[in-house]
Design an enzyme around this catalytic site. Structure first.
Site, PDB file in Angstrom:
ATOM      1  N   ASP A 108       0.601  -4.222  -1.891  1.00 27.13           N
ATOM      2  CA  ASP A 108      -0.147  -2.941  -1.331  1.00 27.13           C
ATOM      3  C   ASP A 108      -1.598  -2.861  -1.599  1.00 27.13           C
ATOM      4  O   ASP A 108      -2.086  -3.517  -2.521  1.00 27.13           O
ATOM      5  CB  ASP A 108       0.589  -1.545  -1.794  1.00 27.13           C
ATOM      6  CG  ASP A 108       0.417  -0.754  -0.499  1.00 27.13           C
ATOM      7  OD1 ASP A 108      -0.446  -0.915   0.334  1.00 27.13           O
ATOM      8  OD2 ASP A 108       1.415   0.219  -0.408  1.00 27.13           O
TER       9      ASP A 108
HETATM   10  C1  NOJ Z   1      -1.243   1.561   1.603  1.00 32.38           C
HETATM   11  C2  NOJ Z   1       0.193   1.925   2.277  1.00 32.38           C
HETATM   12  O1  NOJ Z   1       1.078   2.124   1.160  1.00 32.38           O
HETATM   13  C3  NOJ Z   1       0.576   0.758   3.230  1.00 32.38           C
HETATM   14  O2  NOJ Z   1       1.899   1.175   3.491  1.00 32.38           O
HETATM   15  C4  NOJ Z   1      -0.302   0.179   4.245  1.00 32.38           C
HETATM   16  O3  NOJ Z   1       0.245  -0.918   4.817  1.00 32.38           O
HETATM   17  C5  NOJ Z   1      -1.433  -0.362   3.685  1.00 32.38           C
HETATM   18  N1  NOJ Z   1      -2.153   0.931   2.869  1.00 32.38           N
HETATM   19  C6  NOJ Z   1      -2.498  -0.691   4.378  1.00 32.38           C
HETATM   20  O4  NOJ Z   1      -2.952   0.167   5.145  1.00 32.38           O
END
Ligand code: NOJ
Length: 761
Positions: free
Chosen positions: A293
């Protein structure tokens, strides 16, 4: 490892890749694909390999903490050297093509990039939030909605969505329950499959994009529902509750996973080899790749796990995180770690192969510009036909929670209606969170939807805003308003009306990532507004617009009609108006329990019994309860009314015992005793009474959507087999244990008919 175990893992690897190839009707066989990938890998320098594992954010949208200043020049430079495998938040054919051109034409090996984006419930054309869609229990509609999103996103150059989020969520305080399928692992698994299939299709055209099951794992179990908080859960919950939708996504052929921000039982998920190497890539034979993430590799330092960025990179790669999203950890340190012998090059190779394989399967080596067609982009984005898909999904997502004295449906003429609440005219909140590419103010509001029924006199008054200022996507949501100056106008409108429709709930950016709420009642002064209006007119229809279950006990006790309308996307107002006026008979069922108060949270239907489920001695306080609140929810999982009325009778089992390899049938007769045709979701639950690991009091095991005319009856039959009774047992494996079971069938998890059977040898 014993020989048998190794053999089993090998077999599951071969099976997974073969089934992925078959699902994608790929031109490759497992062998020819491996040859291609290995051939390319051999040509790559260590730095180029590491480059494939590096994902940079684009230079425009930001969906996480701000990127470090001055990185843009480095990013372009790395791109040209072939040190970037993927970009996120780059969209629009022009921009995607420009970057893809650098990757393909300027780098030594010309390996195309993956372009990822959070297409969570639509790209520009916004569908209901995923939690709302899940309330439809309509897998075909959910799949169609994902396919529509893929088509539109694919048209702007995006070839990878960071969806579906398959986290089973039990805690309504956690703002991200809006992105998931609710609290049930069985329903969640079916929806995970539908969404993966909808996004990925067979990759044959630019209408199919790569899906990503996230967040692996346990993210929704953040303590106190506070986003990113610590997660500490046992093996039974991990395997029986958290894992099934992820496994279902793998079985459906998903080719990417995203890990999660949280630590799980002391080890950050991003550095968790048990999750990523043992379960995902080992036991399940997953052949795709895992992306971290946003910055989660870097954040292992803040967790107190890795001492610096270099060690974060070491831990993450060794634990099976294949791609680094915005931590700059792999690109800056991984090659050196390999040289120092801290990370084996074979593990880097494995990660690279997974990413290259996916790029081959997506067709990017055949045509790196597969998703870069300006004419197709112009013809596809915002296509009017998409609105039909959204409207259909929106209507199916609505849940009727209460309807006393048949206040609904509203009469189409001859009624004076007061429409009250800031959300009633809000054209952005119905889009919910995660809608970066949508136009502001592009949803049909309830006011607009109701204006279509022009025979009635409609008076609109806001009463009160929800928040003081429009919250921004990235930065903190603004405070709830305390301004009650609009009350008198709203009260005057209500006094003159035959029926009052109040649209209350959450602003569209009060749920979603980093939007945890400690208080899940109606925000701001909306509860006061509701009571003030009810004091002058009892005929109130409350339409809720929200991204999570809310605690609304007063409304449930006093307001005669309540409609759960979530955040329904672009066609919100039309869908709501059609339901209010009875042109569409609601059939949604709650995918998540509604609490009476926040103190009950987490509250979920598939809980355990405890040793003191009731007072053994009458009058004693020593049983599992609150002294100031009931144990039961306000609205249970699976609950939802209709303008029709469904009666359940004649629950029958074909036999009292189920043999190990056999089946038994359970049937029930459902009758529509109402005045209009309607759709019902008939639900099957079981309870395994005694087991080596205690089992929930109820577990959803099947459902069927039926439609009945007035006075029509239908026999619904479910087949029970041993597989259905399996769970992750004390032997650390999925198996069914012999013994006594109860089976329940009904229209929700709290009102069921029941029977008993035994599983025998
Ligand atoms: C953080 C989020 O937790 C995740 O779900 C998302 O895909 C990413 N950022 C990218 O934006």
């Amino acid at each position: 490892m014993r020989k048998k175990q190794i053999l089993l893992i090998l077999m599951s690897l071969i099976l997974q890749i073969s089934s992925v190839l078959a699902q994608n009707k790929s031109k490759y066989t497992a062998v020819s694909l491996d040859k291609k990938v290995s051939g390319l890998l051999k040509k790559m320098t260590l730095e180029e390999k590491v480059g494939q594992l590096n994902q940079y954010n684009g230079f425009w949208d930001v969906t996480g903490p701000k990127p470090q200043e001055g990185k843009a020049a480095k990013k372009y430079d790395d791109l040209r050297k072939g040190y970037v495998g993927s970009m996120l938040n780059v969209r629009g054919v022009k921009d995607v093509r420009a970057l893809q051109k650098i990757a393909v034409e300027e780098t030594r090996l010309g390996i195309p990039l993956l372009f990822g984006f959070d297409v969570i419930h639509g790209y520009k054309t916004i569908s209901p939030i995923p939690l709302a869609e899940s309330a439809s229990w309509d897998l075909e509609a959910i799949k169609a909605s994902a396919a529509m999103a893929a088509e539109e996103a694919g048209a702007v150059g995006i070839n990878w969505t960071f969806a579906p989020m398959v986290d089973v969520g039990r805690d309504a305080r956690w703002g991200r329950v809006m992105e998931g399928a609710g609290e049930d692992p069985y329903l969640g698994s079916l929806i995970a499959k539908a969404r993966v299939e909808g996004f990925q299709g067979d990759f044959s055209s630019n209408k199919n994009i790569l899906a990503c099951a996230k967040h692996f794992a346990g993210y929704a179990f953040a303590e106190s529902g506070r986003d990113y908080n610590t997660v500490d859960i046992g093996e039974s919950t991990l395997h029986n509750i958290v894992m099934p939708p992820f496994k279902a996504a793998v079985d459906a052929g998903v080719l990417s996973f995203m890990n999660s921000f949280n630590e799980l039982n002391g080890i950050p998920a991003t550095g968790n080899a048990y999750l990523q190497r043992k379960i995902l890539k080992g036991d399940w034979g997953f052949q795709g790749f895992v992306v971290s993430d946003w910055g989660s590799i870097l954040e292992m330092q803040l967790h107190g796990y890795a001492k610096d960025l270099k060690q974060s990179a070491e831990f993450a790669l060794n634990a099976g995180s294949d791609m680094d999203m915005e931590s700059y950890a792999y690109v800056d340190h991984l090659a050196q770690l390999v040289r120092e012998g801290k990370v084996k090059e074979s593990l880097v190779d494995d990660a690279v192969k997974r990413i290259l394989r996916t790029k081959f399967l997506l067709g990017l080596f055949d045509d790196p510009y597969k998703y870069c067609d300006e004419a197709h982009e112009a013809a596809t984005v915002g296509k009017p036909e998409f609105q039909q898909t959204v409207l259909d999904m929106a209507k199916k997502s609505i849940v009727l929670l209460k309807n006393n004295n048949e206040l609904l449906p509203l009469k189409k003429s001859g009624q004076k209606i007061a429409l009250i609440g800031a959300l009633a005219s809000d054209k952005t909140s119905p889009l919910g969170n995660w809608r970066l590419a949508a136009d502001e103010n592009s949803a049909v509001s309830v006011l607009e939807g109701m204006q279509a029924y022009t025979e009635n006199e409609l008076i609109f008054a806001k009463g009160a805003e929800v928040v003081t200022e429009e919250p921004k996507f990235v930065f903190e949501a603004k405070l709830n308003t305390t301004d009650k100056s609009g009350f008198p106008e709203a009260i005057a409108a209500a006094q003159k009306a035959d029926v009052v429709v109040m649209v209350l709930g959450e602003h569209g950016l009060q749920s979603g990532e980093a939007r945890s709420r400690a208080d899940i009642t109606l925000p701001g002064v909306q509860q006061e507004l509701l009571e003030a209006i009810y004091a002058v007119n009892k005929n109130v229809v409350l339409v809720l617009q929200n991204g999570r279950p809310l605690a609304i006990p007063w409304a449930d006790e006093n307001i005669p009609a309540i409609v759960e309308a979530w955040q329904l996307g672009a066609q919100s107002g039309n869908a709501i108006a059609q339901v209010l006026y009875g042109d569409y008979n609601p059939s949604g069922k709650l995918p998540m329990t509604f609490p009476r108060s926040v103190g009950q949270v987490p509250i979920y239907y598939n809980h355990k019994n405890t040793g003191r489920p009731y007072a053994l001695d009458p009058g004693t306080v020593f049983w599992s309860h609150f002294i100031d609140e009931k144990n039961t929810p306000l609205y249970p999982f699976g609950y939802g009314l209709s303008y029709a009325k469904f009666d359940y009778a004649d629950l029958k089992l074909s036999a009292p015992t189920l043999k190990s390899n056999g089946t038994i049938e359970v049937s029930v007769v459902v009758t529509n005793s109402g005045k209009v045709a309607g759709k019902e979701v008939v639900q099957l639950y079981i309870h395994d009474l005694f087991a080596s690991v205690t089992r929930p009091v109820l577990e959803l095991k099947g459902f069927e959507r039926i439609e009945l005319q007035p006075n029509e009856s239908k026999k619904v039959t479910f087949t029970i087999d041993e597989k259905m009774l399996e769970f992750y047992s004390a032997n650390n494996k999925w198996e069914a244990e012999k013994g006594e079971f109860k089976v329940f069938v009904g229209g929700n998890s709290a009102q069921t008919l029941q029977a008993d059977f035994q599983l025998i040898n």
